[in-house]
Scaffold this motif. Structure first.
Motif, short mmCIF file in Angstrom:
data_model
loop_
_atom_site.label_atom_id
_atom_site.label_comp_id
_atom_site.label_asym_id
_atom_site.label_seq_id
_atom_site.Cartn_x
_atom_site.Cartn_y
_atom_site.Cartn_z
N THR A 84 0.81 -1.22 0.00
CA THR A 84 0.00 0.00 0.00
C THR A 84 0.85 1.27 0.00
O THR A 84 0.30 2.37 -0.01
N GLY A 85 2.17 1.12 0.02
CA GLY A 85 3.06 2.27 -0.04
C GLY A 85 3.34 2.68 -1.48
O GLY A 85 2.80 2.12 -2.44
N SER A 86 4.22 3.66 -1.64
CA SER A 86 4.52 4.21 -2.95
C SER A 86 5.10 3.16 -3.90
O SER A 86 4.64 3.00 -5.04
N ILE A 87 6.11 2.41 -3.44
CA ILE A 87 6.71 1.38 -4.30
C ILE A 87 5.69 0.29 -4.61
O ILE A 87 5.55 -0.16 -5.75
N GLY A 88 4.96 -0.15 -3.59
CA GLY A 88 4.00 -1.23 -3.77
C GLY A 88 2.90 -0.89 -4.76
O GLY A 88 2.56 -1.70 -5.63
N THR A 89 2.32 0.29 -4.64
CA THR A 89 1.22 0.65 -5.54
C THR A 89 1.71 0.79 -6.98
O THR A 89 0.99 0.41 -7.92
N GLN A 90 2.91 1.30 -7.18
CA GLN A 90 3.44 1.42 -8.54
C GLN A 90 3.80 0.05 -9.11
O GLN A 90 3.66 -0.20 -10.31
N ALA A 91 4.28 -0.85 -8.25
CA ALA A 91 4.57 -2.21 -8.70
C ALA A 91 3.29 -2.91 -9.15
O ALA A 91 3.27 -3.62 -10.17
N ILE A 92 2.22 -2.71 -8.40
CA ILE A 92 0.94 -3.33 -8.76
C ILE A 92 0.42 -2.77 -10.08
O ILE A 92 -0.10 -3.51 -10.92
N ASP A 93 0.60 -1.48 -10.29
CA ASP A 93 0.22 -0.89 -11.57
C ASP A 93 0.98 -1.57 -12.71
O ASP A 93 0.39 -1.92 -13.75
N LEU A 94 2.27 -1.81 -12.51
CA LEU A 94 3.10 -2.47 -13.53
C LEU A 94 2.63 -3.90 -13.77
O LEU A 94 2.53 -4.35 -14.93
N VAL A 95 2.32 -4.62 -12.71
CA VAL A 95 1.86 -6.01 -12.83
C VAL A 95 0.53 -6.07 -13.58
O VAL A 95 0.34 -6.91 -14.48
N LEU A 96 -0.41 -5.20 -13.22
CA LEU A 96 -1.73 -5.22 -13.85
C LEU A 96 -1.65 -4.89 -15.34
O LEU A 96 -2.49 -5.32 -16.13
N ARG A 97 -0.63 -4.13 -15.74
CA ARG A 97 -0.45 -3.82 -17.16
C ARG A 97 0.32 -4.90 -17.90
O ARG A 97 0.44 -4.85 -19.14
N ASN A 98 0.85 -5.88 -17.15
CA ASN A 98 1.63 -6.96 -17.77
C ASN A 98 1.22 -8.32 -17.19
O ASN A 98 2.05 -9.05 -16.63
#
Length: 419
Positions: free
Chosen positions: A32-46
């Motif tokens: 739920t932090g900055s790194i985590g939320t951006q990582a999830i965005d990357l995963v959902l796009r790939n």
């Protein structure tokens, strides 16, 4: 640079725990932090490249954690705060609906380490603070690739991490160290003359030490180029973050401290550079966006297309570089000192700083007093436990003492200010 020591992060060495398995299973710590939320965005796009099997968070954003778990259909969810489990279960039920089974819930201070040890290809450690050490060690011992954004775990437990990490097992996710990692791929270790770590200079670049005495919490949190959590943002304002990155670079790449330089680059376009013995300098540059370094951590040795924005070279831009003002920002010099001492000294430095940043954010400590207090705690610590015999209890004991002493000194400063 010692020829006998092996760097923890080496782009020439590919550690693949599940070679040929296709889509990579990922565990995200600090989701739920900055790194985590951006990582999830990357995963959902790939979705064809990555699948998230487990998430961990502190427990302060239960609704977001439940939403992430549902969107990713994870098998496990971990929270550090046991008191939020009923709220988390209710939020998960609201996301999943009445008929669907919920993911397994783990709770407590060891929950993140437990899911870090679960079977997967890569563990992304995006936890903030030295509490990330146990999950770092758990992931390495389990044989997973470690995408490391939690620099504190390496800094406070360097010898412990080096003792268990296999060659190529750690991929750095800090923008600076991901940049160095990529630039180092262009040559051999013997070719490297210097690592150049860039710093934005934070919101107070150009101010004197006297001018920093009265800066406010709001000013310190107004970073000019990066959007980060409050602790990391204040660390960027004091440049403690850059001091920690110097120690991290030394540990990751086995480069002596005298061959690691810090230069101020306000635009944050060049994330770091490697100077080679032939006079060439290779710089890694992108617009400031952490999804690029995260993609390196999750996908290496392959790149993830369109992970982050690229430059528009049809538009004019100016890139500036300035020397570091060591008088106004003594944190980098102090970090070099504790890094050279090694052992428990980096843990004391980091723990004292975390307490002082909390005191500053709470209005109990002036900005300049952050580093003044940390310096005093480091000085009082004396001779650290030797790095070769360092144990996890040594680190925890040193941290406990440093936190208590930093709180005591911070309270004294606050009392004197009220008097």
């Amino acid at each position: 640079m010692s020829d006998s020591a092996a760097p923890l992060a080496d782009p020439h060495l590919i550690f693949d725990p599940l070679a040929g398995e296709g889509r990579r299973d990922i565990v995200i710590l600090g989701s739920t932090g900055s790194i985590g939320t951006q990582a999830i965005d990357l995963v959902l796009r790939n979705p064809a490249r990555f699948r998230v099997t487990a998430l961990s968070a502190n427990g302060g954003r239960v609704g977001l954690l439940a939403e992430q778990a549902y969107r990713l259909r994870v098998e496990q969810v971990a929270v550090a705060r046991e008191d939020v489990v009923p709220q988390l279960r209710e939020a998960l039920r609201a996301e999943y609906g009445a008929g669907e089974p919920l993911p397994e819930i783990l709770a407590g201070p060891d929950a993140a380490a437990e899911i870090a040890a679960s079977p997967c290809h890569t563990v992304l450690n995006g936890i903030t603070g030295s509490i990330g050490l146990a999950p770092t060690l758990a992931a390495l011992r389990a044989g997973s690739t470690l995408a490391l954004a939690n620099k504190e775990s390496l800094i406070v437990g360097g010898p412990l991490v080096k003792a268990v990490a296999k060659p190529g097992q750690i991929i750095p996710v800090d923008s600076e160290h991901a940049a160095l990692f990529q630039a180092l791929a262009a040559g051999t270790r013997a070719d490297v003359r210097k690592l150049v770590v860039t710093a934005s200079g934070g919101p107070f670049r150009g101010r004197t030490k006297a001018e920093l005495a009265s800066v406010t919490r709001e000013e310190a949190l107004a970073h000019p180029t990066w959007a980060m959590g409050p602790v990391i943002t204040v660390n960027s304002a004091t440049l403690v973050n850059k001091g920690l990155e110097v120690i991290e670079a030394h540990l990751l790449y086995d480069i002596p401290f005298e061959q690691i330089e810090v230069v101020v680059h306000p635009q944050s376009y060049v994330h770091s550079m490697v100077e080679f013995t032939d006079g060439s300098t290779l710089a890694q540059a992108t617009p400031p966006d952490m999804r690029g370094p995260i993609a390196i951590g999750l996908g290496w040795p392959e790149r993830v297309p369109d992970a982050a924005p690229a430059f528009d070279w049809t538009r004019a831009s100016t890139w500036e570089f300035f020397p570091l003002d060591t008088e106004a920002f003594p944190s980098v010099g102090l970090a070099r000192h504790v890094g050279t001492l090694a052992g428990t000294a980096p843990a004391v430095f980091n723990a004292a700083n975390e307490e002082c940043v909390d005191a500053f954010l709470a209005g109990r400590l002036p900005f300049n007093a952050i580093m003044e207090t940390v310096t005093e705690v480091v000085g009082e610590h004396g001779v650290p436990t030797a790095g070769t015999s360092l144990t996890l209890p040594d680190v925890l004991e040193a941290e406990t003492w440093a936190r208590a002493r930093a709180r005591e000194l911070s309270n004294q400063v606050a009392a004197e200010a009220r008097a």
